[in-house]
Design a protein around this motif. Sequence first.
Motif, PDB file in Angstrom:
ATOM      1  N   SER A 103       0.830  -1.210   0.000  1.00 19.75           N
ATOM      2  CA  SER A 103       0.000   0.000   0.000  1.00 19.75           C
ATOM      3  C   SER A 103       0.865   1.261   0.000  1.00 19.75           C
ATOM      4  CB  SER A 103      -0.909   0.019   1.233  1.00 19.75           C
ATOM      5  OG  SER A 103      -1.767  -1.088   1.238  1.00 19.75           O
ATOM      6  N   PRO A 104       0.392   2.327  -0.658  1.00 25.60           N
ATOM      7  CA  PRO A 104       1.108   3.602  -0.603  1.00 25.60           C
ATOM      8  C   PRO A 104       1.022   4.222   0.797  1.00 25.60           C
ATOM      9  CG  PRO A 104      -0.549   3.565  -2.363  1.00 25.60           C
ATOM     10  CD  PRO A 104      -0.815   2.401  -1.467  1.00 25.60           C
ATOM     11  N   LEU A 105       1.837   5.247   1.004  1.00 28.70           N
ATOM     12  CA  LEU A 105       1.779   6.032   2.238  1.00 28.70           C
ATOM     13  C   LEU A 105       1.519   7.480   1.861  1.00 28.70           C
ATOM     14  CD1 LEU A 105       2.179   6.379   5.316  1.00 28.70           C
ATOM     15  CD2 LEU A 105       4.607   6.758   4.846  1.00 28.70           C
ATOM     16  N   LEU A 106       0.401   8.014   2.340  1.00 27.94           N
ATOM     17  CA  LEU A 106       0.097   9.432   2.129  1.00 27.94           C
ATOM     18  C   LEU A 106       0.740  10.232   3.248  1.00 27.94           C
ATOM     19  CD1 LEU A 106      -3.645   9.233   1.006  1.00 27.94           C
ATOM     20  CD2 LEU A 106      -1.562   9.162  -0.381  1.00 27.94           C
ATOM     21  N   THR A 107       1.518  11.253   2.889  1.00 28.75           N
ATOM     22  CA  THR A 107       2.352  11.947   3.873  1.00 28.75           C
ATOM     23  C   THR A 107       1.826  13.323   4.285  1.00 28.75           C
ATOM     24  OG1 THR A 107       3.737  12.781   2.063  1.00 28.75           O
ATOM     25  CG2 THR A 107       4.423  10.728   3.159  1.00 28.75           C
ATOM     26  N   HIS A 108       1.354  14.125   3.337  1.00 28.64           N
ATOM     27  CA  HIS A 108       0.897  15.471   3.694  1.00 28.64           C
ATOM     28  C   HIS A 108       0.145  16.094   2.524  1.00 28.64           C
ATOM     29  CE1 HIS A 108       4.680  16.177   1.539  1.00 28.64           C
ATOM     30  NE2 HIS A 108       4.257  17.417   1.309  1.00 28.64           N
ATOM     31  N   THR A 109      -0.500  17.208   2.796  1.00 24.27           N
ATOM     32  CA  THR A 109      -1.161  17.991   1.759  1.00 24.27           C
ATOM     33  C   THR A 109      -0.534  19.375   1.689  1.00 24.27           C
ATOM     34  OG1 THR A 109      -2.843  18.837   3.291  1.00 24.27           O
ATOM     35  CG2 THR A 109      -3.361  16.805   2.091  1.00 24.27           C
ATOM     36  N   VAL A 110      -0.671  19.991   0.527  1.00 23.90           N
ATOM     37  CA  VAL A 110      -0.263  21.393   0.338  1.00 23.90           C
ATOM     38  C   VAL A 110      -1.462  22.137  -0.227  1.00 23.90           C
ATOM     39  CG1 VAL A 110       1.280  22.979  -0.858  1.00 23.90           C
ATOM     40  CG2 VAL A 110       2.155  20.780  -0.039  1.00 23.90           C
ATOM     41  N   PRO A 111      -2.019  23.119   0.512  1.00 22.68           N
ATOM     42  CA  PRO A 111      -1.594  23.550   1.847  1.00 22.68           C
ATOM     43  C   PRO A 111      -1.910  22.501   2.905  1.00 22.68           C
ATOM     44  CG  PRO A 111      -3.676  24.567   1.291  1.00 22.68           C
ATOM     45  CD  PRO A 111      -3.235  23.834   0.057  1.00 22.68           C
ATOM     46  N   GLY A 112      -1.370  22.741   4.091  1.00 20.26           N
ATOM     47  CA  GLY A 112      -1.666  21.847   5.192  1.00 20.26           C
ATOM     48  C   GLY A 112      -3.085  22.029   5.691  1.00 20.26           C
ATOM     49  N   SER A 113      -3.502  21.114   6.523  1.00 18.85           N
ATOM     50  CA  SER A 113      -4.846  21.169   7.110  1.00 18.85           C
ATOM     51  C   SER A 113      -4.777  21.797   8.499  1.00 18.85           C
ATOM     52  CB  SER A 113      -5.412  19.759   7.209  1.00 18.85           C
ATOM     53  OG  SER A 113      -6.669  19.743   7.829  1.00 18.85           O
ATOM     54  N   PRO A 114      -5.734  22.692   8.867  1.00 19.65           N
ATOM     55  CA  PRO A 114      -6.887  23.144   8.078  1.00 19.65           C
ATOM     56  C   PRO A 114      -6.516  24.265   7.117  1.00 19.65           C
ATOM     57  CG  PRO A 114      -6.952  24.148  10.236  1.00 19.65           C
ATOM     58  CD  PRO A 114      -5.766  23.228  10.244  1.00 19.65           C
ATOM     59  N   SER A 115      -7.382  24.484   6.122  1.00 21.07           N
ATOM     60  CA  SER A 115      -7.205  25.577   5.167  1.00 21.07           C
ATOM     61  C   SER A 115      -8.541  26.283   4.988  1.00 21.07           C
ATOM     62  CB  SER A 115      -6.715  25.045   3.827  1.00 21.07           C
ATOM     63  OG  SER A 115      -6.737  26.070   2.839  1.00 21.07           O
ATOM     64  N   ASN A 116      -8.491  27.611   4.885  1.00 18.74           N
ATOM     65  CA  ASN A 116      -9.734  28.371   4.691  1.00 18.74           C
ATOM     66  C   ASN A 116      -9.927  28.786   3.244  1.00 18.74           C
ATOM     67  OD1 ASN A 116      -7.887  30.386   4.321  1.00 18.74           O
ATOM     68  ND2 ASN A 116      -8.590  31.671   6.012  1.00 18.74           N
ATOM     69  N   SER A 117      -9.048  28.303   2.338  1.00 19.40           N
ATOM     70  CA  SER A 117      -9.133  28.784   0.966  1.00 19.40           C
ATOM     71  C   SER A 117      -9.092  27.684  -0.096  1.00 19.40           C
ATOM     72  CB  SER A 117      -7.986  29.770   0.688  1.00 19.40           C
ATOM     73  OG  SER A 117      -6.738  29.122   0.881  1.00 19.40           O
ATOM     74  N   GLN A 118      -8.308  26.651   0.120  1.00 19.99           N
ATOM     75  CA  GLN A 118      -8.022  25.711  -0.968  1.00 19.99           C
ATOM     76  C   GLN A 118      -8.968  24.515  -0.970  1.00 19.99           C
ATOM     77  OE1 GLN A 118      -7.291  24.739  -4.063  1.00 19.99           O
ATOM     78  NE2 GLN A 118      -5.386  25.902  -3.725  1.00 19.99           N
ATOM     79  N   LEU A 119      -9.760  24.406  -2.035  1.00 21.68           N
ATOM     80  CA  LEU A 119     -10.654  23.259  -2.204  1.00 21.68           C
ATOM     81  C   LEU A 119     -10.037  22.164  -3.077  1.00 21.68           C
ATOM     82  CD1 LEU A 119     -14.130  24.997  -2.661  1.00 21.68           C
ATOM     83  CD2 LEU A 119     -13.412  23.522  -0.772  1.00 21.68           C
ATOM     84  N   THR A 120      -8.821  22.413  -3.573  1.00 23.40           N
ATOM     85  CA  THR A 120      -8.114  21.403  -4.365  1.00 23.40           C
ATOM     86  C   THR A 120      -6.694  21.263  -3.828  1.00 23.40           C
ATOM     87  OG1 THR A 120      -9.432  22.074  -6.279  1.00 23.40           O
ATOM     88  CG2 THR A 120      -7.612  20.605  -6.714  1.00 23.40           C
ATOM     89  N   PRO A 121      -6.549  20.691  -2.643  1.00 25.40           N
ATOM     90  CA  PRO A 121      -5.210  20.518  -2.098  1.00 25.40           C
ATOM     91  C   PRO A 121      -4.426  19.485  -2.903  1.00 25.40           C
ATOM     92  CG  PRO A 121      -6.793  19.311  -0.788  1.00 25.40           C
ATOM     93  CD  PRO A 121      -7.588  20.121  -1.768  1.00 25.40           C
ATOM     94  N   VAL A 122      -3.114  19.590  -2.853  1.00 25.17           N
ATOM     95  CA  VAL A 122      -2.239  18.610  -3.508  1.00 25.17           C
ATOM     96  C   VAL A 122      -1.856  17.552  -2.479  1.00 25.17           C
ATOM     97  CG1 VAL A 122      -0.058  18.247  -4.702  1.00 25.17           C
ATOM     98  CG2 VAL A 122      -1.380  20.334  -5.118  1.00 25.17           C
ATOM     99  N   VAL A 123      -2.186  16.304  -2.779  1.00 26.79           N
ATOM    100  CA  VAL A 123      -1.910  15.192  -1.877  1.00 26.79           C
ATOM    101  C   VAL A 123      -0.558  14.589  -2.254  1.00 26.79           C
ATOM    102  CG1 VAL A 123      -2.700  12.946  -1.054  1.00 26.79           C
ATOM    103  CG2 VAL A 123      -4.362  14.731  -1.608  1.00 26.79           C
ATOM    104  N   HIS A 124       0.334  14.483  -1.265  1.00 30.27           N
ATOM    105  CA  HIS A 124       1.673  13.931  -1.471  1.00 30.27           C
ATOM    106  C   HIS A 124       1.779  12.559  -0.810  1.00 30.27           C
ATOM    107  CE1 HIS A 124       3.863  17.651  -2.907  1.00 30.27           C
ATOM    108  NE2 HIS A 124       2.693  18.154  -2.522  1.00 30.27           N
ATOM    109  N   GLY A 125       2.620  11.699  -1.398  1.00 31.24           N
ATOM    110  CA  GLY A 125       2.830  10.383  -0.816  1.00 31.24           C
ATOM    111  C   GLY A 125       3.963   9.641  -1.485  1.00 31.24           C
ATOM    112  N   THR A 126       4.158   8.394  -1.068  1.00 25.90           N
ATOM    113  CA  THR A 126       5.200   7.546  -1.636  1.00 25.90           C
ATOM    114  C   THR A 126       4.644   6.137  -1.849  1.00 25.90           C
ATOM    115  OG1 THR A 126       6.037   6.904   0.549  1.00 25.90           O
ATOM    116  CG2 THR A 126       7.043   8.828  -0.487  1.00 25.90           C
TER     117      THR A 126
END
Length: 222
Positions: A103-126
Amino acid sequence: APDPPILTGTNPVSPSSERRPIVSGTAEPLAVVTFHLNATCTQPVDSDGAAAANGTFAIKLIGQLPKNQLSTIFATATDAAGNVSACSSTSLSYQHDATAPTSPLLTHTVPGSPSNSQLTPVVHGTTGVDVPSVRIYLGTKCNVEAATVTPNPDGSFAVPVTVPANTQSHFTAKALDQAGNASVCSTPALPYLHDSIPPKFPNGYEGPTLALADKSTVTVSW
């Protein structure tokens, strides 16, 4: 005796999780084609098919190829008189693969959570370095597919995913190998909170009153 068949391909292509692929090629028209797993054509695989009137064939194996192994497929042709050709000089390599990737590992989003603006965060993982595709899902158990990404050569990936407004979302993922095997759903789920709703004052309290005292001073009173 008829000429040996010429093998041209399989469906699905190799590697695959299918143990009974369709084998294609050409042979003497109307000749029965028998497949074998050795170069002397003494190890047949159950099948039932013949070349068409134009000499082409696409025959699905009845017998299963060895599990999680590389098989080399040869063939013979048998005409209506019962004459059997020599073993084919062409062969096909077919890798059966039923082993799911890690299984993959999801590491973080950009921007981080919580966010008051971004409805399309970028999901990072390996994921594994040999994994050609990763699917991203919304939900803690890979509930709704939301995006697909091709990892970088080192296994890292980043993909934008759209989330509902003012909602706590969770991202999960599955890795898919070249044979189409899917990993189990990733854990833990990666949370992301979109929140654009201003906080409210508790009941019984009022917000401050702002007054412009002069050009450079603002007075705040409660």
